[in-house]
Scaffold this active site. Structure first.
Site, PDB file in Angstrom:
ATOM      1  N   SER A   1      53.740  12.577 -59.837  1.00  0.00           N
ATOM      2  CA  SER A   1      53.693  14.029 -59.688  1.00  0.00           C
ATOM      3  C   SER A   1      53.995  14.725 -61.009  1.00  0.00           C
ATOM      4  CB  SER A   1      54.699  14.478 -58.615  1.00  0.00           C
ATOM      5  OG  SER A   1      54.402  13.886 -57.368  1.00  0.00           O
TER       6      SER A   1
ATOM      7  N   HIS B   1      51.214   8.206 -53.171  1.00  0.00           N
ATOM      8  CA  HIS B   1      51.802   8.588 -51.883  1.00  0.00           C
ATOM      9  C   HIS B   1      50.831   8.332 -50.734  1.00  0.00           C
ATOM     10  CE1 HIS B   1      53.952  11.563 -54.636  1.00  0.00           C
ATOM     11  NE2 HIS B   1      54.939  10.835 -54.141  1.00  0.00           N
TER      12      HIS B   1
ATOM     13  N   HIS C   1      50.183  12.531 -54.542  1.00  0.00           N
ATOM     14  CA  HIS C   1      49.086  11.956 -55.314  1.00  0.00           C
ATOM     15  C   HIS C   1      48.618  10.685 -54.604  1.00  0.00           C
ATOM     16  CE1 HIS C   1      51.960   9.021 -56.812  1.00  0.00           C
ATOM     17  NE2 HIS C   1      52.729   9.988 -57.280  1.00  0.00           N
TER      18      HIS C   1
END
Length: 284
Positions: free
Chosen positions: A186, A37, A34
């Protein structure tokens, strides 16, 4: 961008980079990337010659009743996203590649791992340190990048880096949030529509507690306000809401200067974490 699944291929690439005197930035992830990251990867891209992202759902950090099997996975999507932000090398090993034998040497995370997330997830941080230590040895990073959302994890890994003399710099990147304040994760994909509407209350509760603590210095009052907000605004179940000195993760005292306000809340079946790290300028 190169994608590697074996330790042999990875170490050959790392050795070539070291021989060329390149700096290496490591972004460890469990995939299903996402924006948080990607921000880590972009930060690493700006600071290093070679950016390595690991994508590995690590079984040793999941408990027996946790979501290892159902944890979201989409490697082709992750590879495309990693390439879009300038990652040079994706390391996506199998479980068998990372853990070819059962048993063997294990790392114990110590006292910092017995509170907060560690209280309800015994052994979790032992598993985190196990895989992170392996990744550090395999990639020999100049810098390693982690998100503030996992503040307890960051504190524990920082302790390991210090105690094991890993020759690297820890880089901690601020939490990336949705427009309504929910920390990107996540696991947000698990939330139903109604649960998603309730989830931002966690961040709101932490803001209320932070403001209360800075105004009064009263830990109990601050935590009570946060808990009340979550109980009123959601159908969630609070795992913990705590306020501790950071990064030591010890009780707040009159000399505390940096504070971690952290929460874990079950919204439906989904366990969400969030935190705020802030400075008490003159101590309490």
């Amino acid at each position: 961008m190169k994608v590697m699944t074996t330790i042999q291929a990875l170490t050959a690439e790392i050795q070539a980079a070291k021989q060329a005197h390149k700096t290496i930035g490591l972004v460890p992830t469990m995939g299903y990337l996402h924006e948080g990251h990607l921000t880590l990867a972009q930060t690493a891209r700006a600071e290093n010659d070679l950016v390595v992202m690991s994508i590995f759902v690590n079984p040793t950090q999941f408990g027996p009743n946790e979501d290892f099997e159902s944890y979201p996975r989409d490697l082709p999507r992750d590879i495309a996203l990693a390439e879009s932000v300038g990652v040079d090398l994706v390391f996506a090993p199998s479980v068998e590649e990372m853990y070819p034998q059962d048993g063997g040497i294990r790392i114990h995370a110590g006292e910092q791992a017995t509170i907060l997330c560690g209280a309800s997830r015994p052994g979790h941080f032992d598993g985190v340190l196990q895989v992170v230590a392996k990744l550090f040895h395999l990639t020999l990073p100049t810098r390693a990048y982690f998100g503030q959302k996992d503040a307890q994890q960051v504190a524990i890994i920082t302790t390991m880096v210090r105690d094991f003399n890993f020759p690297l710099d820890m880089r901690v990147v601020p939490i990336v949030r949705e427009e309504d304040g929910l920390a990107k994760s996540s696991r947000n994909i698990y939330l139903s529509e109604s649960e998603r509407e309730e989830a931002p209350a966690i961040h709101e509760a932490l803001q209320l507690a932070r403001d209360s603590f800075l105004a009064t210095g009263d830990v109990r009052e601050a935590l009570a306000k946060a808990k009340a907000h979550i109980q009123i605004q959601t159908h969630g179940r609070i795992d913990y809401i705590e306020l501790l000195a950071y990064p030591d993760l010890t009780p707040v005292t009159e000399t505390t200067q940096q504070v971690l306000l952290a929460a874990a809340v079950y919204i439906g079946k989904t366990r969400l974490i969030d935190n705020s790290i802030f400075t008490v300028k003159e101590g309490l």
